[in-house]
Design a protein around this motif. Structure first.
Motif, PDB file in Angstrom:
ATOM      1  N   ILE A  65       0.979  -1.358  -0.184  1.00  0.00           N
ATOM      2  CA  ILE A  65      -0.001  -0.007  -0.047  1.00  0.00           C
ATOM      3  C   ILE A  65       0.819   1.284   0.067  1.00  0.00           C
ATOM      4  O   ILE A  65       1.779   1.298   0.851  1.00  0.00           O
ATOM      5  CB  ILE A  65      -0.881  -0.016   1.448  1.00  0.00           C
ATOM      6  N   PRO A  66       0.743   2.296  -0.989  1.00  0.00           N
ATOM      7  CA  PRO A  66       1.491   3.550  -0.927  1.00  0.00           C
ATOM      8  C   PRO A  66       0.916   4.380   0.363  1.00  0.00           C
ATOM      9  O   PRO A  66       0.027   4.397   0.706  1.00  0.00           O
ATOM     10  CB  PRO A  66       1.121   3.811  -2.483  1.00  0.00           C
ATOM     11  N   HIS A  67       2.273   4.830   0.719  1.00  0.00           N
ATOM     12  CA  HIS A  67       1.947   6.105   1.866  1.00  0.00           C
ATOM     13  C   HIS A  67       1.510   5.332   3.010  1.00  0.00           C
ATOM     14  O   HIS A  67       0.352   6.191   3.493  1.00  0.00           O
ATOM     15  CB  HIS A  67       1.375   7.336   1.141  1.00  0.00           C
ATOM     16  N   GLU A  68       1.850   4.241   3.490  1.00  0.00           N
ATOM     17  CA  GLU A  68       1.157   3.781   4.639  1.00  0.00           C
ATOM     18  C   GLU A  68       1.141   4.561   6.008  1.00  0.00           C
ATOM     19  O   GLU A  68       0.002   4.770   6.417  1.00  0.00           O
ATOM     20  CB  GLU A  68       1.749   2.465   4.944  1.00  0.00           C
ATOM     21  N   PHE A  69       2.028   5.065   6.392  1.00  0.00           N
ATOM     22  CA  PHE A  69       2.292   5.901   7.638  1.00  0.00           C
ATOM     23  C   PHE A  69       1.347   7.089   7.399  1.00  0.00           C
ATOM     24  O   PHE A  69       0.555   7.666   8.300  1.00  0.00           O
ATOM     25  CB  PHE A  69       3.526   6.270   8.231  1.00  0.00           C
ATOM     26  N   PHE A  70       1.614   7.628   6.226  1.00  0.00           N
ATOM     27  CA  PHE A  70       0.651   8.985   5.972  1.00  0.00           C
ATOM     28  C   PHE A  70      -0.830   8.779   5.994  1.00  0.00           C
ATOM     29  O   PHE A  70      -1.423   9.647   6.588  1.00  0.00           O
ATOM     30  CB  PHE A  70       1.021   9.309   4.606  1.00  0.00           C
ATOM     31  N   PHE A 154     -11.467  14.144   1.285  1.00  0.00           N
ATOM     32  CA  PHE A 154     -10.789  14.199   2.283  1.00  0.00           C
ATOM     33  C   PHE A 154      -9.671  13.299   2.002  1.00  0.00           C
ATOM     34  O   PHE A 154      -8.274  13.364   2.142  1.00  0.00           O
ATOM     35  CB  PHE A 154     -11.128  14.102   3.633  1.00  0.00           C
ATOM     36  N   MET A 155      -9.811  11.879   1.844  1.00  0.00           N
ATOM     37  CA  MET A 155      -8.918  10.876   1.880  1.00  0.00           C
ATOM     38  C   MET A 155      -8.244  10.803   0.425  1.00  0.00           C
ATOM     39  O   MET A 155      -7.179  10.141   0.222  1.00  0.00           O
ATOM     40  CB  MET A 155      -9.840   9.466   1.790  1.00  0.00           C
ATOM     41  N   LEU A 156      -8.717  11.642  -0.505  1.00  0.00           N
ATOM     42  CA  LEU A 156      -7.857  11.828  -1.665  1.00  0.00           C
ATOM     43  C   LEU A 156      -6.484  12.782  -1.362  1.00  0.00           C
ATOM     44  O   LEU A 156      -5.556  12.983  -2.362  1.00  0.00           O
ATOM     45  CB  LEU A 156      -8.592  12.694  -2.886  1.00  0.00           C
ATOM     46  N   THR A 157      -6.593  13.415  -0.233  1.00  0.00           N
ATOM     47  CA  THR A 157      -5.206  14.323   0.329  1.00  0.00           C
ATOM     48  C   THR A 157      -3.962  13.329   0.050  1.00  0.00           C
ATOM     49  O   THR A 157      -3.851  12.075   0.527  1.00  0.00           O
ATOM     50  CB  THR A 157      -5.445  14.652   1.707  1.00  0.00           C
ATOM     51  N   GLN A 162       3.019  15.306  -3.771  1.00  0.00           N
ATOM     52  CA  GLN A 162       2.720  14.343  -4.517  1.00  0.00           C
ATOM     53  C   GLN A 162       1.335  14.311  -5.125  1.00  0.00           C
ATOM     54  O   GLN A 162       0.604  15.194  -4.357  1.00  0.00           O
ATOM     55  CB  GLN A 162       2.970  12.866  -3.799  1.00  0.00           C
ATOM     56  N   PHE A 163       0.598  13.399  -5.863  1.00  0.00           N
ATOM     57  CA  PHE A 163      -0.704  13.578  -6.124  1.00  0.00           C
ATOM     58  C   PHE A 163      -1.245  12.156  -6.077  1.00  0.00           C
ATOM     59  O   PHE A 163      -0.777  11.255  -6.101  1.00  0.00           O
ATOM     60  CB  PHE A 163      -0.606  13.853  -7.791  1.00  0.00           C
ATOM     61  N   ARG A 164      -2.725  12.338  -5.631  1.00  0.00           N
ATOM     62  CA  ARG A 164      -3.209  11.012  -5.523  1.00  0.00           C
ATOM     63  C   ARG A 164      -4.597  10.930  -6.530  1.00  0.00           C
ATOM     64  O   ARG A 164      -5.516  11.779  -6.022  1.00  0.00           O
ATOM     65  CB  ARG A 164      -3.651  10.916  -3.776  1.00  0.00           C
ATOM     66  N   TYR A 165      -4.417  10.610  -7.786  1.00  0.00           N
ATOM     67  CA  TYR A 165      -5.636  10.577  -8.717  1.00  0.00           C
ATOM     68  C   TYR A 165      -6.646   9.649  -8.279  1.00  0.00           C
ATOM     69  O   TYR A 165      -7.976  10.065  -8.904  1.00  0.00           O
ATOM     70  CB  TYR A 165      -5.142  10.409 -10.088  1.00  0.00           C
ATOM     71  N   ASN A 166      -6.372   8.593  -7.785  1.00  0.00           N
ATOM     72  CA  ASN A 166      -7.292   7.484  -7.533  1.00  0.00           C
ATOM     73  C   ASN A 166      -7.135   6.838  -6.448  1.00  0.00           C
ATOM     74  O   ASN A 166      -5.988   6.887  -5.748  1.00  0.00           O
ATOM     75  CB  ASN A 166      -7.573   6.705  -8.772  1.00  0.00           C
TER      76      ASN A 166
END
Length: 412
Positions: A65-70, A154-157, A162-166
């Motif tokens: 999973i990307p960015h787990e701690f974030f 909010f969860m798209l932050t 970086q960017f989170r498109y989906n």
């Protein structure tokens, strides 16, 4: 990592972060045995028996999973931003500090709670009221965020810069393999890949799950028993029997995935206790388990009934919800086998039995309902149908699914 944590520098780090001071009294830190390949964990005891869990990722930007701690920090911020969620005590925020630069997360440690998986292993009892408490909490989270745009946005932050498109789709099978696999696991363990790739129906069922994955609410996405805590005095309390922790994989997702992952953890207790022998048929092996399915079934039934009673709307949204839950349970069992094989470097007859059960859950989930819950689907859903109109699933197919070939083992 810019600052590798250890028992020698963790106290100074906490002081620099403003989480403790020299006035806290005696300090005692110790590494937790649960430290994994992925995370390094330290339990720090401060004055007054206050305890903090300090976690640091060993490798940032690896697989998974990307960015787990974030994600866990973002979940903490979500609970602060929307008090209606923060009031659900079982998911109340525990995170105190997040250091993105050094990939360090600090949270309160709940010393009065124990991991539910450990509780089951040590006590060998499965009270249905515990399963019901988990289900009500999970349904409350799913229901409160269901189709709510403000939570989704909010969860798209994304992390800074970086960017989170989906959103990450966790409904994935075992990834493609290459020649390097021969140097990573013993030859006898290759049988897992041979069996996993043998059935086109299994591959198609997993592809369908991924294709039909419909994110509609906030989900935990890693709801195994070790990520659920139970109070040491659970049988003396009226509320807050359980706490859901480790929200590192949380995202906007499919609620059936959470419930299926949880059911797979319960089924794992049964399947890991099988008496396996090459001369014993699968059905006989399942019936000779040290922890029979019949012992766990009351908790499984209490789990699904409590969830649906608390969130009946999900059946209007997906009339095939129960079937999808069992399919996700089958997928989670396959990942249990694969993860254990990668870690412990073996694959035995018990794993073959688990893989067969997983295949049945994925390919014939309608027939599996009675086997898993001890009652039919109609007996579970009918009481709710009297109060809520449940539409029949549409039979038309609007799109042609495309299945991509995977690398296969030849000549094994």
């Amino acid at each position: 990592m810019l600052l590798p944590l250890s028992s020698h520098n963790v106290i100074q780090y906490l002081r620099d972060a403003g989480l403790c001071s020299s006035e806290d009294g005696s300090l005692n830190e110790s590494e937790l045995p649960e430290s994994s390949k992925k995370n390094f964990n330290l339990l720090v005891t401060l004055g007054g028996n206050r305890q903090l869990l300090v976690k640091q990722e060993r490798s940032v930007g690896g697989d998974g999973i990307p960015h787990e701690f974030f994600n866990e920090w973002l979940f903490h911020q979500l609970l602060q931003q929307f008090p209606v969620l923060g009031n659900i005590r079982a998911i109340a925020p525990l995170v105190l500090h997040f250091d993105e630069e050094n990939s360090i997360l600090v949270r309160n440690y709940l010393s009065e709670y124990v991991e539910l998986g450990r509780f089951y292993r040590h006590n060998d009892i499965f009270p249905p009221e515990i399963a019901s408490a988990i289900a009500i909490t999970l349904a409350g989270l799913h229901r409160a965020t269901f189709q709510r745009r403000e939570y989704r946005e909010f969860m798209l932050t994304a992390p800074q810069g970086q960017f989170r498109y989906n959103f990450y789709n966790p409904a994935q099978g075992i990834g493609s393999i290459g020649p390097e696999i021969f140097g990573q696991i013993p030859t006898e363990a290759l049988k897992f890949y041979v069996l996993y790739q043998r059935y086109e129906s299994l591959e198609s069922a997993i592809a369908d799950l991924a294709y039909e994955w419909q994110p509609c609410c906030l989900t935990h996405n890693d709801l195994k028993l070790d990520n659920i805590l139970i109070h040491s005095r659970w049988n003396q309390l009226d509320n807050c029997l359980v706490r859901l922790i480790d929200w590192e994989a949380c995202a906007w997702g499919d609620p059936a995935f959470d419930l299926g992952t949880l059911i797979a953890s319960y089924l794992g207790i049964w399947l890991k206790s099988l008496v396996v022998d090459p001369t014993i048929e699968l059905e006989e092996s399942l019936s000779l388990a040290m922890t029979p399915l019949e012992v766990i079934q009351p908790s499984l039934l209490a789990l699904i009934r409590a969830y649906l009673n608390a969130f009946p709307m999900i059946l209007e949204y997906r009339s095939d919800f129960l079937v999808r839950v069992l399919q996700f349970a089958g997928l989670a069992l396959i990942h249990q086998i694969h993860d254990r094989m990668q870690c412990q470097k073996y694959f035995d007859n018990g794993d073959i039995s688990m893989l067969q059960v997983a295949k049945n859950l994925l390919t014939i989930p309608e027939q599996s309902v009675m086997s898993i819950f001890g009652v039919s689907e109609s007996e579970i859903v009918s009481p709710l149908a009297k109060l809520h109109k449940i539409p029949q699933p549409e039979k038309e197919q609007q799109l042609v699914r495309l299945y991509y070939e995977k690398t296969r083992l030849r000549g094994c």
